[in-house]
Design a protein around this motif. Structure first.
Motif, PDB file in Angstrom:
ATOM      1  N   CYS A 284       4.592  18.211  11.781  1.00 51.42           N
ATOM      2  CA  CYS A 284       3.669  18.204  10.644  1.00 51.42           C
ATOM      3  C   CYS A 284       4.469  18.477   9.388  1.00 51.42           C
ATOM      4  N   ILE A 285       4.293  17.613   8.406  1.00 50.69           N
ATOM      5  CA  ILE A 285       5.035  17.706   7.154  1.00 50.69           C
ATOM      6  C   ILE A 285       4.035  17.744   6.014  1.00 50.69           C
ATOM      7  N   SER A 286       4.258  18.635   5.076  1.00 46.90           N
ATOM      8  CA  SER A 286       3.415  18.701   3.887  1.00 46.90           C
ATOM      9  C   SER A 286       4.227  18.159   2.715  1.00 46.90           C
ATOM     10  N   ILE A 287       3.663  17.171   2.016  1.00 49.46           N
ATOM     11  CA  ILE A 287       4.376  16.583   0.883  1.00 49.46           C
ATOM     12  C   ILE A 287       3.479  16.573  -0.350  1.00 49.46           C
ATOM     13  N   ARG A 288       4.121  16.606  -1.492  1.00 44.65           N
ATOM     14  CA  ARG A 288       3.385  16.571  -2.758  1.00 44.65           C
ATOM     15  C   ARG A 288       2.802  15.196  -3.008  1.00 44.65           C
ATOM     16  N   LYS A 289       1.789  15.172  -3.841  1.00 38.71           N
ATOM     17  CA  LYS A 289       1.144  13.907  -4.182  1.00 38.71           C
ATOM     18  C   LYS A 289       2.136  12.961  -4.851  1.00 38.71           C
ATOM     19  N   GLU A 290       3.044  13.503  -5.661  1.00 37.47           N
ATOM     20  CA  GLU A 290       4.032  12.672  -6.360  1.00 37.47           C
ATOM     21  C   GLU A 290       4.920  11.923  -5.369  1.00 37.47           C
ATOM     22  N   GLU A 291       5.312  12.577  -4.258  1.00 36.54           N
ATOM     23  CA  GLU A 291       6.127  11.902  -3.247  1.00 36.54           C
ATOM     24  C   GLU A 291       5.272  10.906  -2.460  1.00 36.54           C
ATOM     25  N   ALA A 292       4.029  11.256  -2.188  1.00 39.76           N
ATOM     26  CA  ALA A 292       3.138  10.354  -1.447  1.00 39.76           C
ATOM     27  C   ALA A 292       2.919   9.049  -2.207  1.00 39.76           C
ATOM     28  N   GLU A 293       2.960   9.103  -3.521  1.00 38.61           N
ATOM     29  CA  GLU A 293       2.773   7.902  -4.330  1.00 38.61           C
ATOM     30  C   GLU A 293       4.004   7.005  -4.346  1.00 38.61           C
ATOM     31  N   LYS A 294       5.134   7.481  -3.843  1.00 41.00           N
ATOM     32  CA  LYS A 294       6.377   6.698  -3.820  1.00 41.00           C
ATOM     33  C   LYS A 294       6.697   6.116  -2.449  1.00 41.00           C
ATOM     34  N   ILE A 295       5.899   6.463  -1.433  1.00 39.88           N
ATOM     35  CA  ILE A 295       6.166   6.008  -0.076  1.00 39.88           C
ATOM     36  C   ILE A 295       5.291   4.814   0.258  1.00 39.88           C
ATOM     37  N   LYS A 296       5.915   3.689   0.575  1.00 36.17           N
ATOM     38  CA  LYS A 296       5.177   2.482   0.923  1.00 36.17           C
ATOM     39  C   LYS A 296       4.890   2.478   2.423  1.00 36.17           C
ATOM     40  N   VAL A 297       3.646   2.159   2.772  1.00 34.23           N
ATOM     41  CA  VAL A 297       3.223   2.146   4.176  1.00 34.23           C
ATOM     42  C   VAL A 297       2.439   0.876   4.477  1.00 34.23           C
ATOM     43  N   LYS A 298       2.273   0.610   5.758  1.00 30.98           N
ATOM     44  CA  LYS A 298       1.440  -0.489   6.223  1.00 30.98           C
ATOM     45  C   LYS A 298       0.356   0.122   7.098  1.00 30.98           C
ATOM     46  N   ALA A 299      -0.891   0.013   6.687  1.00 32.73           N
ATOM     47  CA  ALA A 299      -2.008   0.620   7.412  1.00 32.73           C
ATOM     48  C   ALA A 299      -2.223  -0.050   8.742  1.00 32.73           C
TER      49      ALA A 299
ATOM     50  N   MET B 263       0.847  -1.168   0.000  1.00 30.91           N
ATOM     51  CA  MET B 263       0.000   0.000   0.000  1.00 30.91           C
ATOM     52  C   MET B 263       0.900   1.242   0.000  1.00 30.91           C
ATOM     53  N   ILE B 264       0.436   2.285  -0.643  1.00 26.80           N
ATOM     54  CA  ILE B 264       1.212   3.520  -0.691  1.00 26.80           C
ATOM     55  C   ILE B 264       0.504   4.611   0.111  1.00 26.80           C
ATOM     56  N   LEU B 265       1.252   5.625   0.484  1.00 23.03           N
ATOM     57  CA  LEU B 265       0.732   6.698   1.325  1.00 23.03           C
ATOM     58  C   LEU B 265      -0.472   7.399   0.708  1.00 23.03           C
ATOM     59  N   SER B 266      -0.483   7.559  -0.587  1.00 22.43           N
ATOM     60  CA  SER B 266      -1.596   8.260  -1.237  1.00 22.43           C
ATOM     61  C   SER B 266      -2.901   7.459  -1.187  1.00 22.43           C
ATOM     62  N   ASP B 267      -2.837   6.158  -0.845  1.00 21.01           N
ATOM     63  CA  ASP B 267      -4.048   5.340  -0.699  1.00 21.01           C
ATOM     64  C   ASP B 267      -4.762   5.588   0.626  1.00 21.01           C
ATOM     65  N   LEU B 268      -4.044   6.134   1.609  1.00 23.07           N
ATOM     66  CA  LEU B 268      -4.639   6.375   2.920  1.00 23.07           C
ATOM     67  C   LEU B 268      -5.644   7.514   2.853  1.00 23.07           C
ATOM     68  N   LYS B 269      -6.632   7.452   3.731  1.00 22.34           N
ATOM     69  CA  LYS B 269      -7.629   8.504   3.825  1.00 22.34           C
ATOM     70  C   LYS B 269      -7.260   9.443   4.962  1.00 22.34           C
ATOM     71  N   GLN B 270      -7.862  10.610   4.937  1.00 26.67           N
ATOM     72  CA  GLN B 270      -7.635  11.581   5.991  1.00 26.67           C
ATOM     73  C   GLN B 270      -8.025  10.983   7.337  1.00 26.67           C
ATOM     74  N   GLY B 271      -7.142  11.102   8.330  1.00 28.12           N
ATOM     75  CA  GLY B 271      -7.414  10.577   9.660  1.00 28.12           C
ATOM     76  C   GLY B 271      -6.864   9.188   9.916  1.00 28.12           C
ATOM     77  N   GLU B 272      -6.294   8.535   8.906  1.00 28.43           N
ATOM     78  CA  GLU B 272      -5.755   7.188   9.078  1.00 28.43           C
ATOM     79  C   GLU B 272      -4.302   7.223   9.536  1.00 28.43           C
ATOM     80  N   LYS B 273      -3.918   6.153  10.253  1.00 31.30           N
ATOM     81  CA  LYS B 273      -2.543   5.987  10.703  1.00 31.30           C
ATOM     82  C   LYS B 273      -1.909   4.826   9.958  1.00 31.30           C
TER      83      LYS B 273
END
Length: 75
Positions: free
Chosen positions: A59-74, A1-11
């Motif tokens: 608090c960090i603000s990142i572009r959508k392009e970077e969010a699509e490259k970061i792999k996360v585990k929900a 899963m990538i960071l851009s798949d997460l919804k607002q409020g998710e960890k």
């Protein structure tokens, strides 16, 4: 899963961000966003805008392009 798949409020936990540009990776590291650290999506701005995430009290603000490259585990 990538960071851009997460919804607002998710960890999630950051698994890998090696695909992100080296300069941005260094900045993430300096701000405390490291692999296996928990992040929280505070805000997802509309129309492909930036993501506001919180990591280690920063608090960090990142572009959508970077969010699509970061792999996360929900959580």
């Amino acid at each position: 899963m990538i960071l851009s798949d997460l919804k607002q409020g998710e960890k999630a936990k950051v698994i890998d961000y090696s695909n992100v540009d080296e300069l941005i990776r260094l900045r993430f590291f300096q701000l405390g966003m490291k692999e296996n650290k928990e992040i929280y999506v505070k805000r997802k701005l509309p129309f492909g805008g930036p993501y506001v995430i919180e990591s280690c009290g920063q608090c960090i603000s990142i572009r959508k392009e970077e969010a699509e490259k970061i792999k996360v585990k929900a959580k």
